[in-house]
Design a protein around this motif. Sequence first.
Motif, PDB file in Angstrom:
ATOM      1  N   PHE A 121      -4.277   9.826   8.736  1.00 27.06           N
ATOM      2  CA  PHE A 121      -4.017   8.688   9.618  1.00 27.06           C
ATOM      3  C   PHE A 121      -3.281   9.166  10.859  1.00 27.06           C
ATOM      4  CE2 PHE A 121      -4.325   7.239   5.268  1.00 27.06           C
ATOM      5  CZ  PHE A 121      -5.227   6.201   5.375  1.00 27.06           C
ATOM      6  N   THR A 122      -3.490   8.469  11.953  1.00 29.73           N
ATOM      7  CA  THR A 122      -2.872   8.849  13.221  1.00 29.73           C
ATOM      8  C   THR A 122      -1.718   7.929  13.600  1.00 29.73           C
ATOM      9  OG1 THR A 122      -4.491   7.533  14.461  1.00 29.73           O
ATOM     10  CG2 THR A 122      -5.000   9.871  14.097  1.00 29.73           C
ATOM     11  N   GLN A 123      -1.371   7.006  12.708  1.00 30.45           N
ATOM     12  CA  GLN A 123      -0.183   6.192  12.929  1.00 30.45           C
ATOM     13  C   GLN A 123       0.643   6.164  11.656  1.00 30.45           C
ATOM     14  OE1 GLN A 123      -2.618   2.714  14.025  1.00 30.45           O
ATOM     15  NE2 GLN A 123      -1.536   1.543  12.448  1.00 30.45           N
ATOM     16  N   LEU A 133       2.117   7.235   2.264  1.00 27.60           N
ATOM     17  CA  LEU A 133       2.127   6.855   0.856  1.00 27.60           C
ATOM     18  C   LEU A 133       0.732   6.562   0.299  1.00 27.60           C
ATOM     19  CD1 LEU A 133       5.266   4.527   0.832  1.00 27.60           C
ATOM     20  CD2 LEU A 133       5.092   6.875  -0.054  1.00 27.60           C
ATOM     21  N   ILE A 134      -0.265   6.452   1.158  1.00 31.91           N
ATOM     22  CA  ILE A 134      -1.606   6.087   0.697  1.00 31.91           C
ATOM     23  C   ILE A 134      -2.201   7.189  -0.177  1.00 31.91           C
ATOM     24  CG2 ILE A 134      -3.959   5.540   1.442  1.00 31.91           C
ATOM     25  CD1 ILE A 134      -2.561   4.220   3.953  1.00 31.91           C
ATOM     26  N   GLU A 135      -2.127   8.429   0.264  1.00 34.58           N
ATOM     27  CA  GLU A 135      -2.601   9.543  -0.558  1.00 34.58           C
ATOM     28  C   GLU A 135      -1.856   9.560  -1.890  1.00 34.58           C
ATOM     29  OE1 GLU A 135      -2.801  14.453  -0.556  1.00 34.58           O
ATOM     30  OE2 GLU A 135      -2.085  13.389   1.232  1.00 34.58           O
ATOM     31  N   HIS A 136      -0.550   9.320  -1.849  1.00 37.55           N
ATOM     32  CA  HIS A 136       0.254   9.347  -3.065  1.00 37.55           C
ATOM     33  C   HIS A 136      -0.152   8.231  -4.030  1.00 37.55           C
ATOM     34  CE1 HIS A 136       3.508  10.612  -5.561  1.00 37.55           C
ATOM     35  NE2 HIS A 136       4.117   9.444  -5.497  1.00 37.55           N
ATOM     36  N   TRP A 137      -0.551   7.080  -3.497  1.00 36.73           N
ATOM     37  CA  TRP A 137      -1.023   5.980  -4.350  1.00 36.73           C
ATOM     38  C   TRP A 137      -2.252   6.441  -5.143  1.00 36.73           C
ATOM     39  CZ3 TRP A 137      -5.225   2.945  -5.396  1.00 36.73           C
ATOM     40  CH2 TRP A 137      -4.996   1.732  -6.051  1.00 36.73           C
ATOM     41  N   PHE A 138      -3.193   7.068  -4.464  1.00 35.93           N
ATOM     42  CA  PHE A 138      -4.407   7.526  -5.155  1.00 35.93           C
ATOM     43  C   PHE A 138      -4.093   8.645  -6.147  1.00 35.93           C
ATOM     44  CE2 PHE A 138      -6.505   5.324  -1.622  1.00 35.93           C
ATOM     45  CZ  PHE A 138      -7.476   4.630  -2.323  1.00 35.93           C
ATOM     46  N   LEU A 153     -12.713  11.304   4.301  1.00 37.28           N
ATOM     47  CA  LEU A 153     -13.044  10.569   5.515  1.00 37.28           C
ATOM     48  C   LEU A 153     -14.049  11.401   6.302  1.00 37.28           C
ATOM     49  CD1 LEU A 153     -12.595   8.345   7.665  1.00 37.28           C
ATOM     50  CD2 LEU A 153     -10.743   9.780   8.565  1.00 37.28           C
ATOM     51  N   LEU A 154     -15.253  10.876   6.463  1.00 38.40           N
ATOM     52  CA  LEU A 154     -16.272  11.608   7.215  1.00 38.40           C
ATOM     53  C   LEU A 154     -16.049  11.470   8.712  1.00 38.40           C
ATOM     54  CD1 LEU A 154     -19.365  10.760   5.005  1.00 38.40           C
ATOM     55  CD2 LEU A 154     -17.888  12.779   4.928  1.00 38.40           C
ATOM     56  N   ASN A 159      -7.216   3.141  12.153  1.00 36.72           N
ATOM     57  CA  ASN A 159      -6.497   3.427  10.911  1.00 36.72           C
ATOM     58  C   ASN A 159      -6.674   2.348   9.856  1.00 36.72           C
ATOM     59  OD1 ASN A 159      -4.523   5.990  11.260  1.00 36.72           O
ATOM     60  ND2 ASN A 159      -4.810   4.976  13.229  1.00 36.72           N
ATOM     61  N   HIS A 160      -6.723   1.087  10.274  1.00 34.46           N
ATOM     62  CA  HIS A 160      -6.969  -0.011   9.329  1.00 34.46           C
ATOM     63  C   HIS A 160      -8.346   0.161   8.692  1.00 34.46           C
ATOM     64  CE1 HIS A 160      -6.359  -4.499   8.333  1.00 34.46           C
ATOM     65  NE2 HIS A 160      -7.480  -4.135   7.747  1.00 34.46           N
ATOM     66  N   HIS A 161      -9.338   0.445   9.497  1.00 37.92           N
ATOM     67  CA  HIS A 161     -10.692   0.632   8.982  1.00 37.92           C
ATOM     68  C   HIS A 161     -10.770   1.826   8.027  1.00 37.92           C
ATOM     69  CE1 HIS A 161     -12.479  -1.485  12.787  1.00 37.92           C
ATOM     70  NE2 HIS A 161     -11.864  -2.315  11.969  1.00 37.92           N
ATOM     71  N   ILE A 162     -10.073   2.916   8.376  1.00 40.06           N
ATOM     72  CA  ILE A 162     -10.085   4.111   7.525  1.00 40.06           C
ATOM     73  C   ILE A 162      -9.534   3.780   6.141  1.00 40.06           C
ATOM     74  CG2 ILE A 162      -9.013   6.373   7.175  1.00 40.06           C
ATOM     75  CD1 ILE A 162      -9.178   6.702  10.287  1.00 40.06           C
ATOM     76  N   CYS A 163      -8.376   3.125   6.098  1.00 41.27           N
ATOM     77  CA  CYS A 163      -7.755   2.805   4.814  1.00 41.27           C
ATOM     78  C   CYS A 163      -8.626   1.844   4.008  1.00 41.27           C
ATOM     79  CB  CYS A 163      -6.371   2.198   5.047  1.00 41.27           C
ATOM     80  SG  CYS A 163      -5.424   1.968   3.534  1.00 41.27           S
ATOM     81  N   GLU A 164      -9.119   0.814   4.656  1.00 41.24           N
ATOM     82  CA  GLU A 164      -9.914  -0.182   3.940  1.00 41.24           C
ATOM     83  C   GLU A 164     -11.235   0.413   3.464  1.00 41.24           C
ATOM     84  OE1 GLU A 164     -11.370  -4.768   4.611  1.00 41.24           O
ATOM     85  OE2 GLU A 164      -9.536  -4.047   5.558  1.00 41.24           O
ATOM     86  N   SER A 165     -11.827   1.263   4.256  1.00 38.96           N
ATOM     87  CA  SER A 165     -13.064   1.929   3.852  1.00 38.96           C
ATOM     88  C   SER A 165     -12.849   2.765   2.599  1.00 38.96           C
ATOM     89  CB  SER A 165     -13.565   2.805   5.002  1.00 38.96           C
ATOM     90  OG  SER A 165     -14.610   3.646   4.596  1.00 38.96           O
ATOM     91  N   ILE A 166     -11.729   3.473   2.537  1.00 42.42           N
ATOM     92  CA  ILE A 166     -11.430   4.314   1.377  1.00 42.42           C
ATOM     93  C   ILE A 166     -11.221   3.455   0.134  1.00 42.42           C
ATOM     94  CG2 ILE A 166      -9.651   5.805   0.383  1.00 42.42           C
ATOM     95  CD1 ILE A 166      -9.386   7.057   3.223  1.00 42.42           C
ATOM     96  N   TYR A 167     -10.455   2.381   0.260  1.00 43.10           N
ATOM     97  CA  TYR A 167     -10.210   1.525  -0.907  1.00 43.10           C
ATOM     98  C   TYR A 167     -11.487   0.851  -1.395  1.00 43.10           C
ATOM     99  CZ  TYR A 167      -5.186   1.871  -1.570  1.00 43.10           C
ATOM    100  OH  TYR A 167      -3.931   2.324  -1.895  1.00 43.10           O
TER     101      TYR A 167
END
Length: 197
Positions: A121-123, A133-138, A153-154, A159-167
Amino acid sequence: MRKGRIERKTAETAIEVEVNLDGTGQYDVSTGIGFLDHMVEQFAKHSLIDVTMKVDGDLHVDQHHTTEDSALALGQALTEALGDKGGIGRYGAAYSPMDETLSRVALDISGRPYLAWKAGFTQEKLGEWDTELIEHWFQSVAQTAGITLHIELLYGTNNHHICESIYKGFARAMRVAVEKDPRKGGAIPSTKGQLGG
């Protein structure tokens, strides 16, 4: 119905998590971190796994304990619901597009926890949630659910889209992996006759 329920209480958090693998994607989530709530809700909706999650954490300290412990409890509940894992698909994978973002998630409910993480993430925050903490959650979910989990992430910039896409990708991969295959007749999906040992 394959269900799991975990109560986890420490000096840092008090957590109740319930899951139903054969649900319809219903959710009732309250962690005290709005963006984390949103992501767990996305997981439930797109995996069709019903999730109830109530967390009372020491957010006056920071978000680490709430993030980690909620994920550990979710993984434990998933493990309980899976039982001996007989008849499940075991493997799941999904490409998950969201506007300019595309991520790929592949997993194996192997009993061997591992996270391969190729995203970032860039923010520093999404809402009030620390993005570190997102990586740590997974990692924490993979640990207690016994999942080999690959997240990549291809491409993407929001950043919102990146996180939501992963989940959402994680959810869709889990949906495939936990579903029962009637042709297996309840057999453990491993030539060893067991998963995780």
